[in-house]
Design an enzyme around this catalytic site. Structure first.
Site, PDB file in Angstrom:
ATOM      1  N   CYS A 153       3.764  -5.354   6.272  1.00 12.93           N
ATOM      2  CA  CYS A 153       3.152  -4.862   4.838  1.00 12.93           C
ATOM      3  C   CYS A 153       4.663  -4.029   3.990  1.00 12.93           C
ATOM      4  CB  CYS A 153       2.028  -3.665   5.550  1.00 12.93           C
ATOM      5  SG  CYS A 153       0.474  -4.687   5.879  1.00 12.93           S
ATOM      6  N   HIS A 188       1.047  -1.194   0.227  1.00  8.15           N
ATOM      7  CA  HIS A 188      -0.266   0.120  -0.067  1.00  8.15           C
ATOM      8  C   HIS A 188       0.983   0.917  -0.124  1.00  8.15           C
ATOM      9  CE1 HIS A 188       0.950   0.867   4.748  1.00  8.15           C
ATOM     10  NE2 HIS A 188       0.753  -0.931   4.115  1.00  8.15           N
TER      11      HIS A 188
END
Length: 218
Positions: A193, A177
């Protein structure tokens, strides 16, 4: 005419083409073709309302080579879990791109048709919350309500989970992201992440369709 041995499993996929199965009515994943112990049952959408998809790695076929079962990667713990779903339960599509992440170099590369199409420096998991290595796939694509928030303009869900943050919401899923902390790019600072600059994430989002392989190297 192709000939097959009934019950044999044929490998599917290559560096330039991946296969994805969309389960419009949900599916049950078994430990072996033909039924038996259930690994997990899946509804037609996941907890975020995104359609259920599986990365297909093989097909168990009939003597006329038509698939009876698909061998698939599953978006569950532990990472790398596979199972078999009935061929009739999924609609098969192909994907021509893949994403590879080199954790030691903090680099992400998107390949399209087997050739590099996008490369970017990324932020990855911290030593305490490392990004899990392995072969995964894009299992959801999400647009946050606030593009200026911690996920930036979009988030690409990956079928991997943190190996340490087991108590997090939804089991600690891993994603690719954007970020509202651009200073973090190039560092080992995330909870697992993979963060990209927002403009680069928007470019990647166009190509990282559901089923796209995501390969994370040490």
């Amino acid at each position: 005419m192709s000939r097959c041995t009934s019950g044999e499993e044929r490998r599917l996929g290559s560096d330039t083409r991946a296969y994805v199965g969309v389960a419009p009515d949900g599916a049950v994943a078994y430990r072996a073709p033909g039924g038996g112990p259930v690994v997990q049952s899946f509804g037609k959408v996941n907890v975020n309302g995104y359609p259920t998809v599986f990365a297909i790695v093989g097909a168990v076929v009939r003597s006329d080579c038509k698939p009876l079962w698909y061998h698939v990667e599953l978006p569950v713990r532990p990472n790398g879990t596979k199972g078999y779903v009935r061929a009739a339960a999924v609609e098969v599509q192909t994907v021509g791109s893949r994403t590879e992440v080199d954790l030691s170099r903090r680099k992400l590369t998107l390949y399209r048709g087997g050739k590099p199409a996008l490369t970017s420096t990324v932020a990855v998991g911290s030593p305490a919350t490392p990004t899990p290595i392995g072969r995964y796939y894009v299992n959801q694509r999400l647009i946050p309500g606030d593009a200026s928030g911690p996920y930036g303009p979009a988030a690409i869900g990956v079928s991997a989970f943190s190996n340490v943050l087991t108590g997090w919401a939804q089991g600690g899923p891993i994603g690719i992201h954007g970020t509202n902390e651009p200073w973090s790019i190039g560092h080992d600072v995330s909870n697992g992440c993979i963060r990209l600059p927002n403009a680069t994430l928007s470019r990647l989002f166009k190509d990282a369709v559901a089923g796209t392989p995501v390969i994370i190297h040490p």
